[in-house]
Scaffold this motif. Structure first.
Motif, PDB file in Angstrom:
ATOM      1  N   GLN A   5     -13.552  17.362   6.834  1.00  0.00           N
ATOM      2  CA  GLN A   5     -14.124  17.410   5.493  1.00  0.00           C
ATOM      3  C   GLN A   5     -15.452  16.677   5.489  1.00  0.00           C
ATOM      4  N   ILE A   7     -18.292  14.917   2.534  1.00  0.00           N
ATOM      5  CA  ILE A   7     -18.600  14.534   1.161  1.00  0.00           C
ATOM      6  C   ILE A   7     -20.092  14.785   1.003  1.00  0.00           C
ATOM      7  N   GLU A  28     -18.957  15.546  -3.829  1.00  0.00           N
ATOM      8  CA  GLU A  28     -17.887  16.537  -3.779  1.00  0.00           C
ATOM      9  C   GLU A  28     -17.351  16.576  -2.361  1.00  0.00           C
ATOM     10  N   THR A  29     -16.028  16.562  -2.234  1.00  0.00           N
ATOM     11  CA  THR A  29     -15.394  16.682  -0.928  1.00  0.00           C
ATOM     12  C   THR A  29     -15.148  18.157  -0.656  1.00  0.00           C
ATOM     13  N   ASP A  31     -13.809  21.040   2.344  1.00  0.00           N
ATOM     14  CA  ASP A  31     -13.235  21.360   3.649  1.00  0.00           C
ATOM     15  C   ASP A  31     -14.259  22.210   4.395  1.00  0.00           C
ATOM     16  N   GLU A  53     -19.419  12.697   6.806  1.00  0.00           N
ATOM     17  CA  GLU A  53     -18.282  13.372   7.414  1.00  0.00           C
ATOM     18  C   GLU A  53     -17.034  12.521   7.247  1.00  0.00           C
ATOM     19  N   VAL A  54     -15.934  13.190   6.925  1.00  0.00           N
ATOM     20  CA  VAL A  54     -14.661  12.522   6.701  1.00  0.00           C
ATOM     21  C   VAL A  54     -13.607  13.288   7.483  1.00  0.00           C
ATOM     22  N   SER A  56      -9.681  13.919   7.631  1.00  0.00           N
ATOM     23  CA  SER A  56      -8.431  13.708   6.916  1.00  0.00           C
ATOM     24  C   SER A  56      -7.288  13.750   7.921  1.00  0.00           C
ATOM     25  N   ASP A  63     -12.023   6.856   0.701  1.00  0.00           N
ATOM     26  CA  ASP A  63     -13.100   7.584   0.026  1.00  0.00           C
ATOM     27  C   ASP A  63     -12.547   8.745  -0.801  1.00  0.00           C
ATOM     28  N   GLU A  64     -11.576   9.472  -0.265  1.00  0.00           N
ATOM     29  CA  GLU A  64     -10.984  10.593  -0.999  1.00  0.00           C
ATOM     30  C   GLU A  64     -10.266  10.114  -2.264  1.00  0.00           C
ATOM     31  N   ILE A  67     -12.943   9.165  -4.819  1.00  0.00           N
ATOM     32  CA  ILE A  67     -13.572  10.355  -5.404  1.00  0.00           C
ATOM     33  C   ILE A  67     -12.622  11.025  -6.391  1.00  0.00           C
TER      34      ILE A  67
END
Length: 121
Positions: A5, A7, A28-29, A31, A53-54, A56, A63-64, A67
């Motif tokens: 994901q 952001i 906004e996150t 995929d 960059e995240v 999951s 962070d998720e 948000i």
């Protein structure tokens, strides 16, 4: 491997359209698998967007979670206005310029904003 994901946040207060999406300063996150190759390149290549960059790993990241709290608080026009005012206060209290404030991860920034929600002055 878990879904990758990103952001995406706009550097501009009015937001930024890119790859058929409107990005705000709130972020906004997304995929990465939901984007076409050209869309991802356009988003990452836009100097007016901040892309973090995240990864999951099943459990939501800090962070998720931050948000998600921000999105819940800004669903209404009144919520967006209150959030914006609290964000200005939080940034001032932190003593950070706009670039440094925007560079903060949502998990660092959101609690500071939440602390100013509803405060007078």
């Amino acid at each position: 491997m878990a879904n990758q994901q990103i952001i995406v946040k706009s550097r501009q207060e009015r937001g930024r359209w890119r790859a058929g999406r409107h990005f705000t300063r709130q972020g906004e996150t997304i995929d990465v698998a939901d984007l076409k190759k050209g869309q991802l390149d356009a988003i990452k290549g836009d100097p007016e967007l901040i892309v973090q960059e995240v990864e999951s790993k099943g459990e939501p990241t800090a962070d998720e979670v931050a948000i998600a709290r921000q999105k819940a608080a800004t669903k209404s026009a009144a919520g967006k206005k209150a959030w914006g005012e609290a964000e200005v206060k939080a940034q001032a209290a932190a003593g950070l310029d706009a670039a440094a404030w925007e560079a903060l991860a949502p998990a660092e920034r959101v609690p500071q904003i939440e602390a100013h929600l509803g405060k007078e002055g």
